[in-house]
Design a protein around this motif. Structure first.
Motif, short mmCIF file in Angstrom:
data_model
loop_
_atom_site.label_atom_id
_atom_site.label_comp_id
_atom_site.label_asym_id
_atom_site.label_seq_id
_atom_site.Cartn_x
_atom_site.Cartn_y
_atom_site.Cartn_z
N LEU A 9 -16.38 -2.61 -11.13
CA LEU A 9 -15.32 -3.54 -11.52
C LEU A 9 -15.70 -4.98 -11.21
N ARG A 10 -16.31 -5.19 -10.05
CA ARG A 10 -16.70 -6.55 -9.67
C ARG A 10 -17.73 -7.11 -10.65
N ARG A 11 -18.71 -6.27 -11.01
CA ARG A 11 -19.74 -6.71 -11.96
C ARG A 11 -19.15 -7.10 -13.30
N ALA A 12 -18.11 -6.36 -13.72
CA ALA A 12 -17.50 -6.60 -15.03
C ALA A 12 -16.41 -7.67 -14.97
N GLY A 13 -16.11 -8.17 -13.80
CA GLY A 13 -15.07 -9.18 -13.66
C GLY A 13 -13.67 -8.64 -13.92
N LEU A 14 -13.44 -7.38 -13.55
CA LEU A 14 -12.15 -6.73 -13.77
C LEU A 14 -11.44 -6.52 -12.43
N ASP A 15 -10.15 -6.78 -12.39
CA ASP A 15 -9.39 -6.69 -11.15
C ASP A 15 -8.11 -5.87 -11.36
N PRO A 16 -8.07 -4.62 -10.86
CA PRO A 16 -6.87 -3.80 -11.02
C PRO A 16 -5.63 -4.40 -10.37
N CYS A 17 -5.82 -5.32 -9.43
CA CYS A 17 -4.68 -5.95 -8.76
C CYS A 17 -3.84 -6.78 -9.72
N ARG A 18 -4.39 -7.11 -10.87
CA ARG A 18 -3.65 -7.90 -11.86
C ARG A 18 -2.76 -7.03 -12.74
N LEU A 35 -7.22 6.01 -5.46
CA LEU A 35 -7.81 4.94 -4.68
C LEU A 35 -8.12 3.78 -5.61
N VAL A 36 -7.54 2.63 -5.34
CA VAL A 36 -7.66 1.49 -6.25
C VAL A 36 -8.42 0.37 -5.56
N PRO A 37 -9.64 0.06 -6.01
CA PRO A 37 -10.37 -1.06 -5.42
C PRO A 37 -9.57 -2.35 -5.48
N GLY A 38 -9.57 -3.07 -4.37
CA GLY A 38 -8.81 -4.31 -4.29
C GLY A 38 -7.43 -4.13 -3.70
N ARG A 39 -6.86 -2.96 -3.89
CA ARG A 39 -5.54 -2.66 -3.29
C ARG A 39 -5.69 -1.77 -2.05
N ASP A 40 -6.59 -0.81 -2.14
CA ASP A 40 -6.76 0.14 -1.05
C ASP A 40 -8.00 -0.13 -0.21
N THR A 41 -8.85 -1.04 -0.67
CA THR A 41 -10.11 -1.31 0.03
C THR A 41 -10.18 -2.76 0.46
N ARG A 68 0.85 -1.19 0.00
CA ARG A 68 0.00 0.00 0.00
C ARG A 68 0.88 1.23 0.00
N ARG A 69 0.51 2.19 -0.84
CA ARG A 69 1.31 3.40 -0.93
C ARG A 69 0.45 4.57 -1.38
N VAL A 70 0.94 5.76 -1.08
CA VAL A 70 0.31 6.98 -1.55
C VAL A 70 1.40 7.95 -1.96
N ARG A 71 1.14 8.66 -3.04
CA ARG A 71 2.08 9.68 -3.52
C ARG A 71 1.55 11.05 -3.13
N ALA A 72 2.42 11.89 -2.61
CA ALA A 72 2.04 13.25 -2.22
C ALA A 72 3.10 14.23 -2.67
#
Length: 323
Positions: free
Chosen positions: A295-304, A317-323, A50-54
């Motif tokens: 993303l879940r409905r579409a079967g897409l996973d940014p973690c990949r 904020l990236v679903p699956g990585r930050d949530t 987990r990371r954030v850029r500032a």
């Protein structure tokens, strides 16, 4: 503070004050996008993955105190969060993210690049840059302004990509596309592409990106999915240009429906939008929940994601990585 709320608060603020021990090796500077020409940014990570850029701003009330050796404490509101500063290989951690042409003939209203004294990097220079960080990267990402024409820029980027294949790392490319750009990049073995729709509506796109084609970007995205596969094609959508949350929900749904992963990018006020506010943490959190469901409905996973913004996650904020 829960991580997703902490990150949303930092994205709302956009910057931190950096103090403590010298930290030059942890400061990154951008040659493209809204952060180009600024005093730099850092990546803060409370835990691995987990990371954030500032951005760095000595006037900011949020403070990062570098204790030495990358160890750092984040002082935000009434919380203190311990973590690490992550060194950027080139622009971001674990990637060589390189801007080929740091200049642009177009004048998107949120982007300062056209007013900066940017230049085009030579291919041999880019190869040397990647060689210098080859032992600490997992991927290569290429982006670019448009130095003289869309067609000429594509041709040059294709030469760059061809020269980088010998590194045998996943390569992601994000440029303004010509009709045949997806096929040409695919033929060179590029792993992922990102063609940015930028605005949530065609009307906002026309206002923010004069001279560029909304339809052209959509066509490139659609044809890319057939080549690279669902979940290997990405598109930035900026939050804070004047759109509604319903507009964003609609555009995210439209992108996901064709297999494109939308990347919600909070506005960094710059150029002619320098006086615009950054989106609030509350708005970013609400949108993240909607984003996750789409993303879940579409079967897409940014973690990949292997490359570029969805693999880094520092700015969004990236679903699956930050949530």
């Amino acid at each position: 503070m829960e991580w997703v709320r902490l990150k949303a608060r930092l994205l709302e603020a956009g910057s931190v004050r950096l103090s403590g021990e010298p930290a030059d090796e942890y400061v990154s500077r951008s040659a493209a996008g809204p952060s180009a020409g600024t005093s730099g940014s850092l990546f803060f990570s409370p835990v691995t993955g987990r990371r954030v850029r500032a951005g760095i701003d000595e006037k900011c009330s949020i403070e990062v105190v570098h204790r030495g050796g990358g160890e750092a404490d984040l002082f935000i509101d009434d919380d203190v969060v311990s973590g690490r500063l992550e060194p950027a290989a080139l622009h971001c951690p674990r990637q060589a993210y390189i801007t080929v042409s740091g200049t642009c003939i177009f004048r998107c209203r949120y982007c300062p690049v056209p007013s900066l004294p940017g230049r085009r990097k030579e291919i041999a220079e880019i190869v040397r840059m990647i060689e210098s960080v080859a032992d600490r990267i997992d991927a290569i990402a290429i982006t670019s302004g448009v130095a003289s024409s869309i067609e000429e820029e594509e041709a040059y980027v294709l030469e760059v990509v061809a020269a980088l294949r010998s590194f045998e790392l996943p390569i992601g490319v994000s440029i303004y596309p010509c009709p045949e750009t997806p096929a040409r990049l695919h033929a060179l073995g590029v792993a992922e592409v990102k063609f940015n729709i930028e605005a949530a509506t065609p009307e906002l796109f026309s206002e923010m990106c004069p001279g560029l084609s909304w339809e052209g970007v959509w066509e490139a995205l659609s044809s890319s999915v057939a080549l690279f596969g669902r979940g290997r094609v990405f598109s930035n959508v900026i939050v804070g240009l004047g759109e509604t949350n319903k507009d964003l929900e609609r555009i995210m749904g439209d992108l996901a429906a064709i297999g494109v992963v939308p990347v919600l990018r909070p506005l960094t006020p710059a150029a002619s939008l320098a006086d615009m506010p950054r989106p609030s943490a509350d708005r970013l959190l609400r949108l993240c929940e909607v984003h996750k469901k789409i993303l879940r409905r579409a079967g897409l996973d940014p973690c990949r994601a292997l490359t570029m913004c969805a693999a880094c996650t520092g700015c969004d904020l990236v679903p699956g990585r930050d949530t």
